[in-house]
Motif scaffolding. Sequence first.
Motif, mmCIF file in Angstrom:
data_model
loop_
_atom_site.group_PDB
_atom_site.id
_atom_site.type_symbol
_atom_site.label_atom_id
_atom_site.label_comp_id
_atom_site.label_asym_id
_atom_site.label_seq_id
_atom_site.Cartn_x
_atom_site.Cartn_y
_atom_site.Cartn_z
ATOM 1 N N VAL A 125 0.793 -1.113 0.212
ATOM 2 C CA VAL A 125 -0.043 0.094 0.012
ATOM 3 C C VAL A 125 0.860 1.165 -0.076
ATOM 4 C CG1 VAL A 125 -1.939 -1.200 1.058
ATOM 5 C CG2 VAL A 125 -0.223 0.160 2.608
ATOM 6 N N GLY A 126 0.144 2.498 -0.349
ATOM 7 C CA GLY A 126 0.970 3.557 -0.240
ATOM 8 C C GLY A 126 0.318 4.522 -1.228
ATOM 9 N N PRO A 127 0.756 5.781 -1.202
ATOM 10 C CA PRO A 127 0.360 6.751 -2.266
ATOM 11 C C PRO A 127 0.903 6.366 -3.695
ATOM 12 C CG PRO A 127 1.247 8.001 -0.424
ATOM 13 C CD PRO A 127 1.511 6.455 -0.396
ATOM 14 N N LYS A 182 5.146 1.512 -5.980
ATOM 15 C CA LYS A 182 4.520 0.141 -5.648
ATOM 16 C C LYS A 182 4.769 -0.555 -7.043
ATOM 17 C CE LYS A 182 0.708 1.407 -4.261
ATOM 18 N NZ LYS A 182 0.860 3.090 -4.623
ATOM 19 N N SER A 183 4.089 -0.086 -7.993
ATOM 20 C CA SER A 183 4.237 -0.929 -9.242
ATOM 21 C C SER A 183 5.532 -1.350 -9.785
ATOM 22 C CB SER A 183 3.311 -0.166 -10.202
ATOM 23 O OG SER A 183 1.852 -0.256 -10.057
ATOM 24 N N LEU A 240 0.981 -14.837 -2.144
ATOM 25 C CA LEU A 240 0.380 -13.752 -2.755
ATOM 26 C C LEU A 240 0.854 -12.331 -2.387
ATOM 27 C CD1 LEU A 240 -3.172 -14.981 -2.032
ATOM 28 C CD2 LEU A 240 -2.253 -15.000 -4.269
ATOM 29 N N VAL A 241 1.230 -11.591 -3.582
ATOM 30 C CA VAL A 241 1.850 -10.222 -3.332
ATOM 31 C C VAL A 241 0.718 -9.446 -4.126
ATOM 32 C CG1 VAL A 241 3.736 -8.534 -3.427
ATOM 33 C CG2 VAL A 241 4.063 -10.965 -2.969
ATOM 34 N N MET A 242 0.064 -8.251 -3.476
ATOM 35 C CA MET A 242 -1.107 -7.645 -4.223
ATOM 36 C C MET A 242 -0.587 -6.130 -3.908
ATOM 37 S SD MET A 242 -5.057 -7.846 -3.531
ATOM 38 C CE MET A 242 -4.688 -7.567 -1.804
ATOM 39 N N VAL A 243 -0.658 -5.212 -4.845
ATOM 40 C CA VAL A 243 -0.732 -3.862 -4.611
ATOM 41 C C VAL A 243 -2.136 -3.462 -4.604
ATOM 42 C CG1 VAL A 243 -0.384 -1.566 -5.809
ATOM 43 C CG2 VAL A 243 1.483 -3.257 -5.623
ATOM 44 N N THR A 244 -2.544 -2.591 -3.745
ATOM 45 C CA THR A 244 -3.750 -2.012 -3.778
ATOM 46 C C THR A 244 -3.868 -0.756 -2.906
ATOM 47 O OG1 THR A 244 -6.082 -2.720 -3.020
ATOM 48 C CG2 THR A 244 -4.420 -3.624 -1.458
ATOM 49 N N HIS A 245 -4.842 -0.161 -3.157
ATOM 50 C CA HIS A 245 -5.307 1.220 -2.532
ATOM 51 C C HIS A 245 -6.512 1.062 -1.567
ATOM 52 C CE1 HIS A 245 -2.914 3.461 -5.802
ATOM 53 N NE2 HIS A 245 -2.701 4.106 -4.911
ATOM 54 N N ASN A 246 -7.118 -0.010 -1.713
ATOM 55 C CA ASN A 246 -8.245 -0.287 -0.963
ATOM 56 C C ASN A 246 -7.881 -1.021 0.482
ATOM 57 O OD1 ASN A 246 -10.420 -1.815 0.194
ATOM 58 N ND2 ASN A 246 -11.363 -1.710 -1.697
ATOM 59 N N GLU A 247 -7.946 -0.040 1.590
ATOM 60 C CA GLU A 247 -7.435 -0.394 2.798
ATOM 61 C C GLU A 247 -8.160 -1.590 3.517
ATOM 62 O OE1 GLU A 247 -4.798 0.527 4.811
ATOM 63 O OE2 GLU A 247 -4.412 2.105 3.160
ATOM 64 N N ASP A 248 -9.386 -1.736 3.016
ATOM 65 C CA ASP A 248 -10.120 -2.714 3.559
ATOM 66 C C ASP A 248 -9.661 -4.309 3.065
ATOM 67 O OD1 ASP A 248 -11.859 -1.289 4.969
ATOM 68 O OD2 ASP A 248 -13.374 -1.241 3.563
ATOM 69 N N LEU A 249 -9.340 -4.146 1.750
ATOM 70 C CA LEU A 249 -8.471 -5.306 1.137
ATOM 71 C C LEU A 249 -7.252 -5.653 1.882
ATOM 72 C CD1 LEU A 249 -9.631 -4.967 -2.575
ATOM 73 C CD2 LEU A 249 -11.145 -6.155 -0.600
ATOM 74 N N ALA A 250 -6.526 -4.624 1.884
ATOM 75 C CA ALA A 250 -5.207 -4.550 2.567
ATOM 76 C C ALA A 250 -5.293 -5.223 3.782
ATOM 77 C CB ALA A 250 -4.467 -3.310 2.417
ATOM 78 N N ASP A 251 -6.353 -4.968 4.698
ATOM 79 C CA ASP A 251 -6.186 -5.269 6.158
ATOM 80 C C ASP A 251 -6.559 -6.985 6.197
ATOM 81 O OD1 ASP A 251 -5.532 -3.028 7.199
ATOM 82 O OD2 ASP A 251 -7.617 -2.217 7.541
ATOM 83 N N ALA A 252 -6.990 -7.477 4.909
ATOM 84 C CA ALA A 252 -7.525 -8.876 4.898
ATOM 85 C C ALA A 252 -6.445 -9.740 4.649
ATOM 86 C CB ALA A 252 -8.778 -9.087 3.947
ATOM 87 N N ALA A 253 -5.170 -9.219 4.026
ATOM 88 C CA ALA A 253 -4.134 -9.751 3.947
ATOM 89 C C ALA A 253 -3.333 -10.184 5.241
ATOM 90 C CB ALA A 253 -3.048 -8.879 3.083
ATOM 91 N N SER A 254 -2.254 -10.864 5.130
ATOM 92 C CA SER A 254 -1.543 -11.371 6.501
ATOM 93 C C SER A 254 -0.495 -10.251 6.931
ATOM 94 C CB SER A 254 -0.932 -12.769 6.324
ATOM 95 O OG SER A 254 -0.331 -12.894 5.334
#
Length: 231
Positions: A40-42, A47-48, A198-212
């Motif tokens: 995550v991050g601005p 990130k990409s 799994l390694v995922m770039v996302t701006h969605n904090e809810d999705l990020a919080d579901a990661a470990s």
Amino acid sequence: MNKIIELKQVYKDYPQAGVLQTVLHGIDLEIVPGEFVAIVGPSGNGKSTLLNLLTGIDHPSRGEVIVNGTALQSLSNEKLTRWRGANIGIVFQFFQLLPALSLLQNVMLPMDFLGILDKARRKARAMQLLERVGLADAAHRLPSQVSGGQQQRAAIARALASDPPLIVADEPTGNLDAATADAVFDLFAHLRDQGKTLVMVTHNEDLADAASRKLEIRSGRIHADTPARAG
């Protein structure tokens, strides 16, 4: 513990207006098999670029990128392409399905490229993967004939075609509505439960919080590396 990803003092520079701009600064990172890591991050903070180095799409300017035991910076482009096909499934924000091929044919492509299985078994495996993501009924449709959410689920099926140990996703839910995004994310959680990394770039904090685990990238550096909140 074994590491599926290891970055050692990785820098990435790009020329801009005749001057080298450093996009990533001395990244040290270890990821072990079975982790679900959200980056995550601005926007515009690297990130990409980091994902592109993990997949061998881009090369570090300095430092080492070791993925599944292979030092990517030591491979030729031809060897990298084949290595990538066998080791990494990539899920893009804009799906990247070939428009003239059916969903089934798109999912078969990685197996065709690597010469995995015979043609009948490739087709059977592709159908099995489409069924797994809820798309068996749409197997013979073109990407333009299905919704964005269905295209993304087909792209996930394609990423799984060669049974790679590592799945990398760049904003995989960025172009989807909330309900469809939740369904796609459930697929990732299911893959995590099956032992995929799994390694995922996302701006969605809810999705990020579901990661470990959550990595925050700011100004090309790892600003924070924390376990994500549970549920």
